[in-house]
Design an enzyme around this catalytic site. Sequence first.
Site, PDB file in Angstrom:
ATOM      1  N   GLY A   1      32.701  66.851 -48.592  1.00 17.27           N
ATOM      2  CA  GLY A   1      33.505  65.733 -48.131  1.00 17.27           C
ATOM      3  C   GLY A   1      33.374  64.592 -49.112  1.00 17.27           C
ATOM      4  O   GLY A   1      32.429  64.557 -49.915  1.00 17.27           O
TER       5      GLY A   1
ATOM      6  N   LEU B   1      26.884  62.751 -52.085  1.00 15.99           N
ATOM      7  CA  LEU B   1      27.173  62.627 -53.516  1.00 15.99           C
ATOM      8  C   LEU B   1      26.743  61.257 -54.046  1.00 15.99           C
ATOM      9  O   LEU B   1      26.497  61.108 -55.237  1.00 15.99           O
ATOM     10  CB  LEU B   1      28.676  62.841 -53.780  1.00 15.99           C
ATOM     11  CG  LEU B   1      29.221  64.221 -53.403  1.00 15.99           C
ATOM     12  CD1 LEU B   1      30.721  64.289 -53.672  1.00 15.99           C
ATOM     13  CD2 LEU B   1      28.495  65.335 -54.145  1.00 15.99           C
TER      14      LEU B   1
HETATM   15 ZN    ZN Z   1      28.151  60.847 -48.384  1.00 15.02          ZN
END
Ligand code: ZN
Length: 177
Positions: free
Chosen positions: A49, A104
Amino acid sequence: MPLLKIARLGHPNIRSGADAVLVEQLQLPAIQHFIDDMIATMRDAHGVGIAAPQVHVSQQIIAIEVSPENPRYPHQAEVPLMVLVNPKIVEHGEDSDQGWEGCLSVPDLRGLVPRWARVSVKGLDRHGQKVRFDAEGFHARVVQHEIDHLNGQVFLDRLPDLSSLTHLREYEQYWKR
Ligand code: ZN
């Protein structure tokens, strides 16, 4: 498609939240190209995501895609690519689950995060059509994680116990089942 630069924890954009997108804006080629670039960036980084603030755009746009072959989160049930604009959790069940999350924008770390096991989500698709769907398990977890980004939150904020925090290599060695 150019890859976008991913903001890491510490960059103010990770904490600044995001503004709602106007339906008319979705007709602009620039925003459609941006959404394509978000998807390409998520795939390149093996994310499941991504949220627009993570790539320095403070708009309420997220993309989610889970493949059982994803090397960062293997063996999860498949979720086909979905882009959500102005997403909101409108209902959730009473049960919550603990599960491992990474991000991330928080590279090389995993932690055990409680999330609602079932959520109902409302929003728009990338063309401005209204969508509403139910999600459970890992899908529900990813949706909640990405919506948090739109509110300037990261998974670390939700850790009830910081002692679960682990680097990826140690996660693979000691905690992965
Ligand atoms: Zn995240």
